[in-house]
Design a protein around this motif. Sequence first.
Motif, PDB file in Angstrom:
ATOM      1  N   ALA A 216     -15.655 -15.765 -16.335  1.00  0.00           N
ATOM      2  CA  ALA A 216     -14.339 -15.581 -16.636  1.00  0.00           C
ATOM      3  C   ALA A 216     -13.472 -15.653 -15.248  1.00  0.00           C
ATOM      4  CB  ALA A 216     -14.075 -13.914 -16.801  1.00  0.00           C
TER       5      ALA A 216
ATOM      6  N   HIS B 204     -12.332 -15.781 -20.752  1.00  0.00           N
ATOM      7  CA  HIS B 204     -13.604 -16.421 -20.480  1.00  0.00           C
ATOM      8  C   HIS B 204     -13.541 -17.858 -20.246  1.00  0.00           C
ATOM      9  CE1 HIS B 204     -16.074 -12.534 -21.676  1.00  0.00           C
ATOM     10  NE2 HIS B 204     -15.415 -12.237 -20.962  1.00  0.00           N
TER      11      HIS B 204
ATOM     12  N   THR C 232     -14.747 -17.645 -10.377  1.00  0.00           N
ATOM     13  CA  THR C 232     -15.166 -17.279 -11.688  1.00  0.00           C
ATOM     14  C   THR C 232     -16.099 -15.898 -11.532  1.00  0.00           C
ATOM     15  OG1 THR C 232     -15.293 -19.610 -12.104  1.00  0.00           O
ATOM     16  CG2 THR C 232     -16.915 -18.187 -13.484  1.00  0.00           C
TER      17      THR C 232
END
Lengths: 374, 458
Positions: A229, A274, A311
């Motif tokens: 994500a 995501h 991330t």
Amino acid sequence: MNDRRRISAEAVVIGGGIVGCASAYYLARRGVQVALLEKATIGGEASGRNGGGVRQQCRDRRERPFAIASVKLWEGLQAELGFDIEYVQGGNIRMAANDARMESLRREGAEELEDGLQVELWDRDELRRRAPYLGDVFIGAKYCATDGTANPILTTKAFGWAAQRLGATILTRTEAVSIGVEGARVASVTGRDQDGEIVVEAPWVINAAGPWSAALSRAIGVEIPVEPARSVIAITQRCAPLFREFISSHDLGVYARQAREGQVHVGGTNVPPHTFDQRAPADVLEHLARGAAQMIPALRGANFLRSWAGTLEMTPDKVPILGYVDRVKGYILATGFSGHGFCLGPIAGKLVSELVVDGAPSLSLHEVRFSRFG
Amino acid sequence: MTEQVEIAVVGAGPGGLCAALAAAQAGAQVALIDNNRHPGGQYYRQTAREFRGAPSSHQREGAALLQQAIAAGVRIIAETNVWGAFDDKVLALNDGAATTYLQARAIILATGAYDRPVAFPGWTLPGVMTAGAVQTLIKEQRILAGKRFLLAGTGPLQLVLAAELARAGAQVVAVLEGSRVFPRVLQHAGALWNQWERLSEGLSSWLTLARHRIPYRVGWGIVAAEGAAQVEQATIARLDGNWRPIRGSEEKIACDTIALGYGFVPFNTLSRLLGARQEWRPELGGEVPARDAQMQTSAPGVYAVGDCAGIGGAALARVEGQIAGSAAAAQVGHGTADAIPARASALARERRFQRMYAALFTPGVGLYELSQDDTILCRCEEITQAEVRHALALGADTTNEVKLITRGGMGDCQGRMCAHLIAHFIARETGRSVAQVGMLPPRPPIFPIPITALGVTR
Ligand SMILES: Cc1cc2nc3c(=O)[nH]c(=O)nc-3n(C[C@H](O)[C@H](O)[C@H](O)COP(=O)(O)OP(=O)(O)OC[C@H]3O[C@@H](n4cnc5c(N)ncnc54)[C@H](O)[C@@H]3O)c2cc1C
Ligand SMILES: Cc1cc2nc3c(=O)[nH]c(=O)nc-3n(C[C@H](O)[C@H](O)[C@H](O)COP(=O)(O)OP(=O)(O)OC[C@H]3O[C@@H](n4cnc5c(N)ncnc54)[C@H](O)[C@@H]3O)c2cc1C
């Protein structure tokens, strides 16, 4: 050029984020001969890009004991790692902009006190008195004095350097491409670098590859429910000292800390999309700007200088996965920290070392076991 | 709010103006964005209205081009920064008060270049400036940055600046040319064919120098600047073929301003943000986007022209702009990109000139070896060479890693000042190439922008 080199170790760690580096460090400190494989550079991903919040409050109850234990480690980390990691126990303020939020902070606070975490509830006047720099949208807050902040990249690198000094082998620009299993036990990790392949033989494999941990594991039939994500941070130019707490508001959807050199780092608390894409979209930067200006009115005169994205490694219940994998002996998962892993990195690494050396961790891993997703 | 336009051109120098004009003449709807008060870029830099005297021939040419573009229907958006570039060719614009978005079907980048920074002992003293800054002050504000100027650098622009300074009444104590021009210029005489305009400009500057008895010292360079609170003198030296100072040749020279004109660095940040593949080309000034014959980068529909795609001067920027403008217009459905064959010979001629220019005036490695351990490499964050060296000892071997460890490159200039300096130092210390050591990744906004302007959309 030599295409297939072999080295052996007692444990091999995949991933040079804070979790992997702390694992290598605590393993090395326990005398374990450890090798770490990092596909790019140490701390180049979330561990070096995060908000720098080292906080215990406002966590899932299952995760809370780990955060409390980790902060105990943080308190001695600077001296232990021998590097200035800019750790400051400046406190954490979680603000409320409406009654419903204040009520949920109150409930959470009661639970935290029960679990041994000292927190305070502030009403509007107390908040004005303690944090006059905050905007007047807030009606109260919960405060934890032992929370704080640190420099993410330097902390992660300092763990790596300290592990190296203790004899760990750190292989950067070396991507783990497969995990070797013999019988029911891990036997090796194969990595690839610019010179070809390198096989690290070891009876223990620690998967600390963050959002990439699932891909590696799939090949040996262990499906880890971790998804990537994107989370974005924007920072201001240097500002005069404004505050030392880590502050956040879920009503505005932003959090912030002021770094030692004066830049204010602003991140978002909204549900992240995501994706592995690390470009910061314009609407997110706008959201951060609006939130920052409301949360800290003094920033209305400031400029954003730069932004970046990192991330996250999300699990379905947003609680990490830490411990053995029943079916594959010697395989340890330390992943899925779901956006809270910077604070938890030190304790995660220490627990990994205990799993390898003692066979029994000093904190129960029941709530964070892999098999809960069964 | 996001506005739509067929073609967005960023930068209104010769490259951007010609691109916008060519695209509009082919029938495309064009917006031309520039962050200066007056469009024109470096070459056509316009004098501020309050100081208007008689405009120079460059300025007249620029003004005419601008009028043509406006007449052809180009929408000029001045005093506006493009601070970011996002998916689907969306550009983020900021005029200081609010952010607007412009979505284009094709983007032409013509963002120019900036002066190459050089680090040597004393380079952070007040009085050390880039030649471009000195020139901009004269051209835009009619201000002389000092009284006694030393010009150190390379290339004919130094002569132009020296002549401008002399005409404005400043004392120029010397012009140092790092390259041993004269013997080598003869080898390239062929490329000078058809360059009469340039030769005559050079000649007139040269005569101005002679008239004012300004020493022009070929094969000399700056070594250090000295002074208590401000530049008082410079140490200069003769250079060897790699631009390394020859020991024992040093001289002191009194001055209060040092103008550094060691060429330019392409401003390629937007093409990087748009995902265009980059190449390391020292002879073109550094990192530049790879392009095809239509000036299109590896990012489809994203074109780059002029100095931002490789230092080549105003005439090359104009030709590249015409080609890209016509190609982009054809891509969005207007015209047939006929500028490409029509401009082929002009392009070839300017490229020849570019190659000659690069062969003569690309600084040697010695230029990057003047700094000492206590010399600051990153001005914004005040990071010294010793601190960078320490980061290397800790295992860093790229410009980005050094930035993360030392903060060098994290400051207000977004690395435009220091990235090259730090990269060359790392390359020299680690024995890797500058291409391997790399530049810094772009991190929008590419210029600092007010938080309130970002939160507010018009
Ligand atoms: C913007 C942002 C803000 C955040 N804010 C906070 C905060 O304030 N407080 C907090 O506690 N947490 C925060 N987090 C979360 C925290 O950063 C992460 O949870 C934590 O860094 C996870 O550490 P890690 O070591 O597991 O993962 P990572 O840092 O992702 O490290 C994994 C490493 O593994 C490497 N790797 C992957 N695959 C391979 C392979 N096959 N071979 C070799 N190497 C491989 C990667 O290159 C990477 O370096 C934030 C995260 C982001 C992105
Ligand atoms: C300081 C300096 C002085 C020079 N002096 C001379 C000279 O005296 N004689 C000569 O022959 N040549 C000179 N040159 C070289 C010549 O000017 C250039 O080769 C030529 O101008 C290149 O044209 P261009 O269109 O590529 O870019 P430029 O003319 O540089 O134009 C680029 C324009 O884009 C704008 N811009 C850049 N990024 C953005 C953004 N993100 N958003 C909005 N606007 C943006 C810039 O402000 C600028 O106006 C000089 C160059 C420089 C840099």
